[in-house]
Motif scaffolding. Structure first.
Motif, short mmCIF file in Angstrom:
data_model
loop_
_atom_site.label_atom_id
_atom_site.label_comp_id
_atom_site.label_asym_id
_atom_site.label_seq_id
_atom_site.Cartn_x
_atom_site.Cartn_y
_atom_site.Cartn_z
N ARG A 360 0.92 -1.16 0.10
CA ARG A 360 0.13 -0.08 -0.07
C ARG A 360 0.79 0.93 0.07
O ARG A 360 0.66 2.22 -0.79
CB ARG A 360 -0.95 -0.06 1.16
CG ARG A 360 -2.03 -1.16 1.22
CD ARG A 360 -3.01 -0.86 2.07
NE ARG A 360 -2.34 -0.92 3.65
CZ ARG A 360 -2.34 -1.92 4.36
NH1 ARG A 360 -2.91 -3.24 3.72
NH2 ARG A 360 -2.00 -2.00 5.48
N GLN A 361 1.82 1.11 0.74
CA GLN A 361 2.92 2.42 0.84
C GLN A 361 3.60 2.59 -0.72
O GLN A 361 3.69 3.80 -0.93
CB GLN A 361 3.85 2.13 2.05
CG GLN A 361 4.89 3.23 2.01
CD GLN A 361 5.91 3.02 2.95
OE1 GLN A 361 6.73 1.92 2.80
NE2 GLN A 361 6.38 3.74 4.04
N ASN A 362 3.90 1.29 -1.07
CA ASN A 362 4.54 1.43 -2.57
C ASN A 362 3.63 2.37 -3.34
O ASN A 362 3.91 3.01 -4.22
CB ASN A 362 4.94 0.13 -2.90
CG ASN A 362 5.92 0.15 -4.03
OD1 ASN A 362 6.98 0.74 -3.87
ND2 ASN A 362 5.55 -0.59 -5.07
N ASN A 395 13.33 3.52 -1.20
CA ASN A 395 13.36 2.73 -0.02
C ASN A 395 12.07 2.03 0.02
O ASN A 395 12.02 0.67 0.44
CB ASN A 395 13.14 3.86 1.18
CG ASN A 395 14.64 4.71 1.40
OD1 ASN A 395 15.58 4.13 0.91
ND2 ASN A 395 14.45 5.68 2.01
N SER A 396 10.85 2.36 -0.29
CA SER A 396 9.95 1.57 -0.49
C SER A 396 9.86 0.30 -1.37
O SER A 396 9.60 -0.74 -1.25
CB SER A 396 8.56 2.29 -0.84
OG SER A 396 7.40 1.28 -1.17
N LYS A 397 10.64 0.53 -2.57
CA LYS A 397 10.82 -0.47 -3.50
C LYS A 397 11.90 -1.50 -2.74
O LYS A 397 11.44 -2.84 -3.02
CB LYS A 397 11.46 -0.24 -4.75
CG LYS A 397 10.54 0.79 -5.82
CD LYS A 397 9.39 -0.48 -6.43
CE LYS A 397 8.72 0.28 -7.51
NZ LYS A 397 7.83 -0.76 -8.03
N LEU A 398 12.85 -1.04 -2.41
CA LEU A 398 13.76 -2.00 -1.66
C LEU A 398 13.09 -2.73 -0.45
O LEU A 398 13.34 -4.04 -0.34
CB LEU A 398 14.96 -1.10 -1.18
CG LEU A 398 15.80 -0.63 -2.57
CD1 LEU A 398 17.10 0.27 -1.76
CD2 LEU A 398 16.51 -1.57 -3.29
N SER A 399 12.49 -1.97 0.35
CA SER A 399 11.73 -2.53 1.59
C SER A 399 10.63 -3.86 0.95
O SER A 399 10.81 -4.92 1.48
CB SER A 399 10.96 -1.64 2.32
OG SER A 399 11.75 -0.70 2.80
N LEU A 400 9.89 -3.52 -0.02
CA LEU A 400 9.07 -4.49 -0.56
C LEU A 400 9.87 -5.65 -1.09
O LEU A 400 9.35 -6.87 -0.73
CB LEU A 400 8.12 -3.86 -1.76
CG LEU A 400 7.16 -4.90 -2.05
CD1 LEU A 400 6.08 -5.25 -1.13
CD2 LEU A 400 6.28 -4.12 -3.44
#
Length: 419
Positions: A360-362, A395-400
């Motif tokens: 959702r954040q992504n 950061n969102s892409k890497l975290s996912l």
């Protein structure tokens, strides 16, 4: 009006997927099954396990052969001359010994001993087959872990590469705006620094991915050094099996059976032995009598162990200690098995929740990035603010990517423990 139309077109152009960046589609595709198959086929450990099973089968055949009649040929030609004051005593040597015999020996009580030895070999074979299953499962888990590590770094390389591609396209537009004095010089320099950093990040991720592939290929004994495209793994969560089918638990059962079978083997050495012996041929004391001394003989050899210092009792005590050790390890495995499964189940639940939140954040960050690109070209936000949004996107892409791969790791661990 013409500037607004141009910005709208530029925004669409910049958000096109960067899947063709850095020649990703031209690379050879590899999936998890490819490395699992190669790793299992090329594993020297599994080959050694198969060879051990073959040796066990040969041991069984040797036991059968040992208990068959033993036939041998014996020959002796001994001349012992003697004089008045020299030579051996003729009463002991008869002047010589001339023997040529065919001898045969057969244990008449072999059936019970052979049955005991075959039972032991059967237990050893079951244990060896179970060891193959254990080593195969260990090998598969190790290969999956290495593949997941390589895939995570592969995706990180793709993310950095796509970001660099987007920055490269934006650079062309921003330089044009800068030339027409529609964009601030300091903002452009800030953008350019992040653009260059994205290339550094991509090259660094590429080096790490190549190192991961070297480790994976070396482990699977695959002679490949080229860059490849790894397909996304999708491990299924296996249904839970009972411990009765778990090779890691069964090994303690097999070890216990082997100890008890060895107890029966110890008993073999304390049972009476009865052998039938026979020979035929010539046996003479003079070379002149060799042709006239052909004959044969038959007989029985009987051995009954009586006392050897209570060695059998001591052997039993050693086997009792071995059984106690097996029992202790089995109990420890039971406790750890239940604890590990509960832990992995909780990890799966928590990590899946993190994936949902990050997805959702992504989505929100991607929408924010789309809006910010238009605002950047209109001058509504500075390049610094825009780059902060890009950092959030990264950061969102890497975290996912991290959470998705972590979920696969937890599934791999669950399937490994639940094998």
């Amino acid at each position: 009006m013409r500037i607004d139309k141009r910005l709208t077109w530029v925004s669409i152009w910049l958000l096109l997927p960067a899947i063709a960046s850095f020649g990703q589609d031209t690379l050879a595709h590899r999936n998890l099954a490819y490395y699992l198959d190669a790793g299992l086929v090329n594993s020297p450990l599994l080959k050694d396990n198969i060879n051990s099973i073959t040796l066990n089968r040969l041991d069984s055949l040797i036991n059968i052969a040992i208990n068959k009649p033993y036939v041998q040929a014996v020959g002796q030609y001994l001349y012992a001359p003697a004089g008045a004051n020299w030579g051996y005593d003729q009463n002991t040597t008869n002047g010589g010994a001339y023997t040529g015999l065919i001898q045969a020996n057969r244990n008449l009580l072999y059936r019970r001993n052979l049955r005991i030895q075959n039972h032991l070999n059967s237990a050893l074979r079951d244990s060896l087959v179970n060891t193959v299953h254990i080593n195969q499962n260990d090998l598969e888990k190790a290969i999956v872990d290495l593949y997941l590590t390589a895939y995570q770094d592969h995706q990180q390389m793709v993310i950095f590469g796509d970001l660099y591609k987007i920055f490269s396209r934006q650079n062309e537009v921003l330089k044009e705006l800068l030339r027409k004095a529609l964009f601030n010089q300091s903002d452009y320099l800030a953008f350019r620094v992040d653009w260059q950093q994205s290339e550094v990040n991509y090259e660094g991720a590429k080096v790490q991915f190549l190192q991961d592939m070297l480790t994976l290929n070396t482990f699977c004994n695959i002679p490949e050094t080229d860059l490849v495209h790894l397909e996304k793994p999708d491990l299924p969560l296996q249904a839970r099996f009972t411990l009765d089918n778990n090779p890691y638990f069964l090994r303690y059962r097999y070890d216990s059976v082997i100890v008890e079978r060895n107890r029966r083997v110890v008993d073999i050495f304390y049972r009476p032995s009865l052998d039938l012996v026979a020979n035929a041929g010539t046996n003479a004391i003079s070379s002149n009598l060799i042709t006239r001394r052909f004959g044969y003989s038959l007989g029985l050899n009987f051995i009954m162990p009586i006392y050897n210092g209570n060695q059998r009792k001591l052997q039993y005590q050693k086997l009792d200690v071995a059984q106690l050790t097996i029992r202790n390890y089995r109990n420890q495995y039971l406790n750890r098995f239940n604890l590990q499964l509960r832990t992995v189940n909780e990890q799966l639940r928590v990590n899946q929740n993190l994936i949902s939140i990050t997805e959702r954040q992504n989505t929100d960050v991607e929408n924010l990035l789309t809006i910010s690109q238009n605002r950047l070209y209109r001058g509504d936000i500075s390049a610094i603010d825009y780059l902060l949004i890009v950092q959030r996107y990264l950061n969102s892409k890497l975290s996912l990517n991290q959470f998705v791969i972590q979920q696969q790791r937890f599934i791999n661990t669950f399937n490994y423990r639940n094998f």
